[in-house]
Design a protein around this motif. Structure first.
Motif, PDB file in Angstrom:
ATOM      1  N   PHE A 236       0.811  -1.216   0.000  1.00 40.57           N
ATOM      2  CA  PHE A 236       0.000   0.000   0.000  1.00 40.57           C
ATOM      3  C   PHE A 236       0.842   1.262   0.000  1.00 40.57           C
ATOM      4  CE2 PHE A 236      -3.373  -2.755   2.185  1.00 40.57           C
ATOM      5  CZ  PHE A 236      -3.904  -3.144   0.962  1.00 40.57           C
ATOM      6  N   SER A 237       2.034   1.203   0.592  1.00 38.56           N
ATOM      7  CA  SER A 237       2.899   2.385   0.590  1.00 38.56           C
ATOM      8  C   SER A 237       3.438   2.695  -0.802  1.00 38.56           C
ATOM      9  CB  SER A 237       4.049   2.202   1.584  1.00 38.56           C
ATOM     10  OG  SER A 237       4.955   1.212   1.129  1.00 38.56           O
ATOM     11  N   GLN A 238       3.399   1.716  -1.695  1.00 41.97           N
ATOM     12  CA  GLN A 238       3.863   1.916  -3.069  1.00 41.97           C
ATOM     13  C   GLN A 238       2.758   2.442  -3.978  1.00 41.97           C
ATOM     14  OE1 GLN A 238       5.129  -2.058  -3.940  1.00 41.97           O
ATOM     15  NE2 GLN A 238       7.124  -1.801  -2.949  1.00 41.97           N
ATOM     16  N   LYS A 239       1.526   2.463  -3.497  1.00 43.06           N
ATOM     17  CA  LYS A 239       0.384   2.874  -4.312  1.00 43.06           C
ATOM     18  C   LYS A 239       0.159   4.378  -4.193  1.00 43.06           C
ATOM     19  CE  LYS A 239      -0.276  -1.199  -5.736  1.00 43.06           C
ATOM     20  NZ  LYS A 239       0.171  -1.505  -7.075  1.00 43.06           N
ATOM     21  N   THR A 240      -0.443   4.939  -5.227  1.00 44.20           N
ATOM     22  CA  THR A 240      -0.757   6.364  -5.234  1.00 44.20           C
ATOM     23  C   THR A 240      -2.267   6.556  -5.118  1.00 44.20           C
ATOM     24  OG1 THR A 240      -1.011   6.468  -7.637  1.00 44.20           O
ATOM     25  CG2 THR A 240       1.219   6.807  -6.753  1.00 44.20           C
ATOM     26  N   GLU A 241      -2.675   7.775  -4.923  1.00 48.70           N
ATOM     27  CA  GLU A 241      -4.098   8.101  -4.852  1.00 48.70           C
ATOM     28  C   GLU A 241      -4.810   7.683  -6.137  1.00 48.70           C
ATOM     29  OE1 GLU A 241      -6.890  12.047  -4.207  1.00 48.70           O
ATOM     30  OE2 GLU A 241      -4.771  12.132  -3.727  1.00 48.70           O
ATOM     31  N   GLU A 242      -4.114   7.811  -7.251  1.00 51.45           N
ATOM     32  CA  GLU A 242      -4.702   7.440  -8.546  1.00 51.45           C
ATOM     33  C   GLU A 242      -5.007   5.944  -8.623  1.00 51.45           C
ATOM     34  OE1 GLU A 242      -1.766   9.408  -8.444  1.00 51.45           O
ATOM     35  OE2 GLU A 242      -3.006  11.203  -8.595  1.00 51.45           O
ATOM     36  N   ASP A 243      -4.217   5.141  -7.932  1.00 50.37           N
ATOM     37  CA  ASP A 243      -4.454   3.696  -7.938  1.00 50.37           C
ATOM     38  C   ASP A 243      -5.803   3.343  -7.323  1.00 50.37           C
ATOM     39  OD1 ASP A 243      -1.979   2.933  -9.122  1.00 50.37           O
ATOM     40  OD2 ASP A 243      -0.981   3.182  -7.195  1.00 50.37           O
ATOM     41  N   PHE A 244      -6.308   4.219  -6.447  1.00 51.56           N
ATOM     42  CA  PHE A 244      -7.569   3.970  -5.758  1.00 51.56           C
ATOM     43  C   PHE A 244      -8.714   4.828  -6.290  1.00 51.56           C
ATOM     44  CE2 PHE A 244      -4.273   2.709  -2.762  1.00 51.56           C
ATOM     45  CZ  PHE A 244      -4.749   1.498  -2.296  1.00 51.56           C
ATOM     46  N   ALA A 245      -8.463   5.594  -7.344  1.00 46.93           N
ATOM     47  CA  ALA A 245      -9.432   6.570  -7.828  1.00 46.93           C
ATOM     48  C   ALA A 245     -10.640   5.950  -8.526  1.00 46.93           C
ATOM     49  CB  ALA A 245      -8.743   7.556  -8.762  1.00 46.93           C
ATOM     50  N   THR A 246     -10.475   4.780  -9.108  1.00 47.55           N
ATOM     51  CA  THR A 246     -11.574   4.151  -9.842  1.00 47.55           C
ATOM     52  C   THR A 246     -11.888   2.788  -9.240  1.00 47.55           C
ATOM     53  OG1 THR A 246     -10.125   3.016 -11.406  1.00 47.55           O
ATOM     54  CG2 THR A 246     -10.818   5.267 -11.990  1.00 47.55           C
ATOM     55  N   LEU A 247     -13.044   2.288  -9.577  1.00 48.82           N
ATOM     56  CA  LEU A 247     -13.425   0.952  -9.130  1.00 48.82           C
ATOM     57  C   LEU A 247     -12.462  -0.097  -9.672  1.00 48.82           C
ATOM     58  CD1 LEU A 247     -15.446  -0.746  -7.581  1.00 48.82           C
ATOM     59  CD2 LEU A 247     -16.862  -0.830  -9.628  1.00 48.82           C
ATOM     60  N   GLU A 248     -12.057   0.064 -10.925  1.00 48.23           N
ATOM     61  CA  GLU A 248     -11.105  -0.870 -11.537  1.00 48.23           C
ATOM     62  C   GLU A 248      -9.756  -0.830 -10.823  1.00 48.23           C
ATOM     63  OE1 GLU A 248     -12.814   1.445 -13.348  1.00 48.23           O
ATOM     64  OE2 GLU A 248     -14.287   0.132 -14.297  1.00 48.23           O
ATOM     65  N   GLY A 249      -9.327   0.383 -10.454  1.00 45.75           N
ATOM     66  CA  GLY A 249      -8.060   0.533  -9.740  1.00 45.75           C
ATOM     67  C   GLY A 249      -8.103  -0.128  -8.371  1.00 45.75           C
ATOM     68  N   LYS A 250      -9.207   0.075  -7.652  1.00 46.46           N
ATOM     69  CA  LYS A 250      -9.359  -0.555  -6.331  1.00 46.46           C
ATOM     70  C   LYS A 250      -9.356  -2.071  -6.450  1.00 46.46           C
ATOM     71  CE  LYS A 250     -11.963   3.290  -4.519  1.00 46.46           C
ATOM     72  NZ  LYS A 250     -13.298   3.857  -4.437  1.00 46.46           N
ATOM     73  N   GLU A 251     -10.037  -2.565  -7.482  1.00 47.96           N
ATOM     74  CA  GLU A 251     -10.083  -4.015  -7.688  1.00 47.96           C
ATOM     75  C   GLU A 251      -8.688  -4.555  -8.014  1.00 47.96           C
ATOM     76  OE1 GLU A 251     -11.555  -7.929  -7.994  1.00 47.96           O
ATOM     77  OE2 GLU A 251     -12.236  -6.156  -6.934  1.00 47.96           O
ATOM     78  N   ALA A 252      -7.920  -3.822  -8.798  1.00 48.83           N
ATOM     79  CA  ALA A 252      -6.556  -4.250  -9.130  1.00 48.83           C
ATOM     80  C   ALA A 252      -5.687  -4.289  -7.878  1.00 48.83           C
ATOM     81  CB  ALA A 252      -5.956  -3.321 -10.186  1.00 48.83           C
ATOM     82  N   VAL A 253      -5.815  -3.291  -7.015  1.00 46.91           N
ATOM     83  CA  VAL A 253      -5.051  -3.273  -5.771  1.00 46.91           C
ATOM     84  C   VAL A 253      -5.496  -4.424  -4.869  1.00 46.91           C
ATOM     85  CG1 VAL A 253      -4.560  -1.967  -3.671  1.00 46.91           C
ATOM     86  CG2 VAL A 253      -4.587  -0.796  -5.880  1.00 46.91           C
ATOM     87  N   ARG A 254      -6.794  -4.670  -4.807  1.00 44.06           N
ATOM     88  CA  ARG A 254      -7.317  -5.775  -3.996  1.00 44.06           C
ATOM     89  C   ARG A 254      -6.754  -7.109  -4.459  1.00 44.06           C
ATOM     90  NH1 ARG A 254     -11.042  -9.706  -3.618  1.00 44.06           N
ATOM     91  NH2 ARG A 254     -11.725  -9.511  -5.771  1.00 44.06           N
ATOM     92  N   MET A 255      -6.741  -7.316  -5.772  1.00 44.32           N
ATOM     93  CA  MET A 255      -6.219  -8.572  -6.304  1.00 44.32           C
ATOM     94  C   MET A 255      -4.710  -8.697  -6.055  1.00 44.32           C
ATOM     95  SD  MET A 255      -8.780 -10.246  -7.228  1.00 44.32           S
ATOM     96  CE  MET A 255      -7.884 -11.620  -7.915  1.00 44.32           C
ATOM     97  N   GLU A 256      -3.990  -7.597  -6.175  1.00 48.46           N
ATOM     98  CA  GLU A 256      -2.551  -7.628  -5.898  1.00 48.46           C
ATOM     99  C   GLU A 256      -2.305  -7.932  -4.411  1.00 48.46           C
ATOM    100  OE1 GLU A 256       1.462  -4.946  -6.668  1.00 48.46           O
ATOM    101  OE2 GLU A 256      -0.477  -4.201  -7.386  1.00 48.46           O
ATOM    102  N   ALA A 257      -3.128  -7.371  -3.549  1.00 51.33           N
ATOM    103  CA  ALA A 257      -3.004  -7.640  -2.116  1.00 51.33           C
ATOM    104  C   ALA A 257      -3.293  -9.113  -1.826  1.00 51.33           C
ATOM    105  CB  ALA A 257      -3.950  -6.734  -1.329  1.00 51.33           C
ATOM    106  N   LEU A 258      -4.327  -9.652  -2.450  1.00 56.39           N
ATOM    107  CA  LEU A 258      -4.641 -11.076  -2.274  1.00 56.39           C
ATOM    108  C   LEU A 258      -3.476 -11.944  -2.723  1.00 56.39           C
ATOM    109  CD1 LEU A 258      -6.525 -13.437  -1.635  1.00 56.39           C
ATOM    110  CD2 LEU A 258      -7.508 -13.155  -3.933  1.00 56.39           C
TER     111      LEU A 258
END
Length: 79
Positions: free
Chosen positions: A29-51
């Protein structure tokens, strides 16, 4: 706030590795930017990477991923 989905049989084994899991998620999460969480697709991508990170940690420690899903219970993005 994150929830991990695991079976009752493996819950204790997942909890045992919670500090290592938390460490890996903080690094991710420290490597992610605000833009990574700006869209539903971005949040889903971060969620999958976290999983994937959680499953990698558990596979290294236990030989199997143990966790089938990861959910964001509460997501706050600060500037």
């Amino acid at each position: 706030d994150i929830a991990l989905r695991a079976s009752n049989d493996t819950k204790d084994r997942v909890v045992l590795h919670e500090p290592l899991i938390r460490d890996q998620l903080i690094i991710l999460f420290s490597q992610k930017t605000e833009e990574d969480f700006a869209t539903l697709e971005g949040k889903e991508a971060v969620r999958m990477e976290a999983l994937q990170r959680v499953q990698q940690v558990l596979t290294q420690e236990e030989g199997v991923p143990l966790v089938s899903d990861l959910l964001f219970n509460n997501l706050v993005v600060q500037n």
